[in-house]
Design a protein around this motif. Structure first.
Motif, PDB file in Angstrom:
ATOM      1  N   GLU A   7       1.015  -1.111   0.091  1.00 40.88           N
ATOM      2  CA  GLU A   7       0.053   0.139  -0.022  1.00 40.88           C
ATOM      3  C   GLU A   7       0.803   1.257   0.037  1.00 40.88           C
ATOM      4  O   GLU A   7       1.774   1.318   0.601  1.00 40.88           O
ATOM      5  CB  GLU A   7      -0.859  -0.001   1.246  1.00 40.88           C
ATOM      6  N   SER A  25      -0.566   4.345   8.499  1.00 45.26           N
ATOM      7  CA  SER A  25      -2.027   4.719   8.974  1.00 45.26           C
ATOM      8  C   SER A  25      -2.434   5.092   7.820  1.00 45.26           C
ATOM      9  O   SER A  25      -1.870   5.394   6.826  1.00 45.26           O
ATOM     10  CB  SER A  25      -2.044   5.634  10.146  1.00 45.26           C
ATOM     11  N   ARG A  26      -3.932   5.016   7.668  1.00 47.13           N
ATOM     12  CA  ARG A  26      -4.559   5.294   6.514  1.00 47.13           C
ATOM     13  C   ARG A  26      -5.264   6.431   6.773  1.00 47.13           C
ATOM     14  O   ARG A  26      -6.085   6.468   7.643  1.00 47.13           O
ATOM     15  CB  ARG A  26      -5.729   3.858   6.124  1.00 47.13           C
ATOM     16  N   ARG A  47      -2.605   0.867  10.820  1.00 51.60           N
ATOM     17  CA  ARG A  47      -2.414  -0.792  10.083  1.00 51.60           C
ATOM     18  C   ARG A  47      -1.577  -1.697  11.204  1.00 51.60           C
ATOM     19  O   ARG A  47      -1.018  -0.772  12.209  1.00 51.60           O
ATOM     20  CB  ARG A  47      -1.614  -0.555   8.918  1.00 51.60           C
ATOM     21  N   SER A  48      -1.921  -2.750  11.324  1.00 53.90           N
ATOM     22  CA  SER A  48      -1.032  -3.681  12.177  1.00 53.90           C
ATOM     23  C   SER A  48       0.267  -3.821  11.806  1.00 53.90           C
ATOM     24  O   SER A  48       0.913  -3.441  10.719  1.00 53.90           O
ATOM     25  CB  SER A  48      -1.607  -5.255  12.180  1.00 53.90           C
ATOM     26  N   GLU A  51       0.979  -6.079   9.036  1.00 57.76           N
ATOM     27  CA  GLU A  51       0.711  -5.667   7.596  1.00 57.76           C
ATOM     28  C   GLU A  51       1.966  -4.694   7.172  1.00 57.76           C
ATOM     29  O   GLU A  51       2.315  -4.946   5.915  1.00 57.76           O
ATOM     30  CB  GLU A  51      -0.562  -4.517   7.615  1.00 57.76           C
TER      31      GLU A  51
END
Length: 340
Positions: A7, A25-26, A47-48, A51
């Motif tokens: 991502e 983060s998103r 996000r973990s 991930e």
């Protein structure tokens, strides 16, 4: 991009153009700033660690050359638990040993609430620099644009980041107070920065983006945008308040009219004030020609003014404006919007 299984978020600072983008983060946890068109109608999430580490593994396979700088996305990765953020940063350093700098966005609101010990641990793990969208040091302006923080919190967050050992880059938006709060915005922002003492100050001229809350404030006449010459006057007032500050001032975004307003303060301050004065002392028609040439991308700096004055394309545009009885400032504003 085809075949890429990691991502990446939508934005990063211009100074991070060559950096590897790692999405921690998103989107944005606040997402209410009146001037900002990014992340709208998208939920914030962290996000973990697994991930992000998986993304790093994919990046390691994809990039044959190890990056030298890394930028952590999106708007506020420092909301990640400190121990998780440490694992991510350590994962970057392990996979990309040639990295010399890791940078992230951070909100003043978050920095003011993180303990000094937490910030020091994050800094020690290898996060080097923070980019903070201060925008203004004036409470009236911060309220107007729904920034979700206060002048006091901006100062506290910045000071805490510096005390923890981070390089700190603070962003200021000339024109954000409109004509109603221009003077307060310039003076209060300069004073707040003098208290924070950041390593970098970066200018981002305000542009009213269609569909934003700032556009609605403009329609309601609660925000009256500054004209180009007024923006330069405000910047000059702002700069004059930085005379005792040691920092690097950057004008590294195309929205800024006078790109040459950059240098090391306080040594370069007289030169930067002189650039503002040089523009403000021009005849109005010369100012307009320079503004139009800059906004069209035909000119870089004031030193190119003689070239612009002789450019027949500019005369043709101004003739058309006169024939159609248009306001040249409307054209300038539209051209600024296209640069966002």
């Amino acid at each position: 991009m085809p075949g890429i299984d990691f991502e990446q978020g939508p934005i990063r600072p211009p100074s991070e153009a060559g950096s590897l983008l790692v999405r921690v983060s998103r989107n944005c946890p606040w997402n209410r700033c009146a001037f900002c068109p990014v992340y709208k109608k998208k939920r914030f999430s962290l996000r973990s660690v697994d991930e992000v580490l998986s993304d790093l593994d994919a990046m390691q396979k994809h990039f044959s050359d190890s990056p030298r700088t890394v930028f952590l996305q999106d708007a506020n990765p420092l909301l990640t638990k400190p121990q998780d953020l440490q694992r991510i940063i350590e994962g970057i350093r392990k996979r990309f040993p040639r990295v010399t700098r890791i940078t992230a966005y951070a909100r003043s609101h978050t920095l003011a609430r993180r303990s000094l010990d937490e910030l020091r641990r994050i800094r020690k793990s290898g996060l080097d620099r923070l980019h903070v969208g201060m925008e203004s040091g004036c409470d009236q302006v911060l309220d107007l644009i729904c920034k979700g923080t206060t002048r006091e919190e901006q100062i506290l967050g910045g000071q805490r980041a510096k005390e923890a050992g981070f390089e700190l880059s603070e962003y200021i938006m000339p024109g954000l107070g409109g004509s109603q709060l221009s003077e307060e915005h310039a003076i209060d922002s300069a004073q707040a920065l003098c208290e924070i003492k950041p390593d970098f100050i970066r200018l981002r001229t305000t542009s009213v983006i269609p569909g934003t809350e700032l556009e609605q404030l403009q329609i309601a006449k609660k925000f009256i945008p500054l004209r180009e010459v007024e923006l330069v006057r405000e910047i000059r007032l702002f700069l004059s308040g930085l005379e005792n500050l040691s920092t690097r001032l950057e004008s590294d975004h195309m929205l800024n009219l006078l790109m040459e307003i950059r240098g090391d303060l306080p040594d370069d301050l007289p030169k930067l004030l002189s650039v503002c004065d040089q523009f403000l002392e021009l005849p109005r028609h010369s100012q307009n020609k320079f503004i139009l040439a800059r906004r069209m991308g035909w000119m870089g700096q004031l030193k190119d003014l003689d070239q612009a004055v002789l450019d027949p394309r500019l005369d043709e545009i101004f003739q058309k404006i006169d024939q159609d009885n248009l306001d040249v400032e409307d054209l300038f504003a539209e051209l600024r919007t296209r640069m966002v």
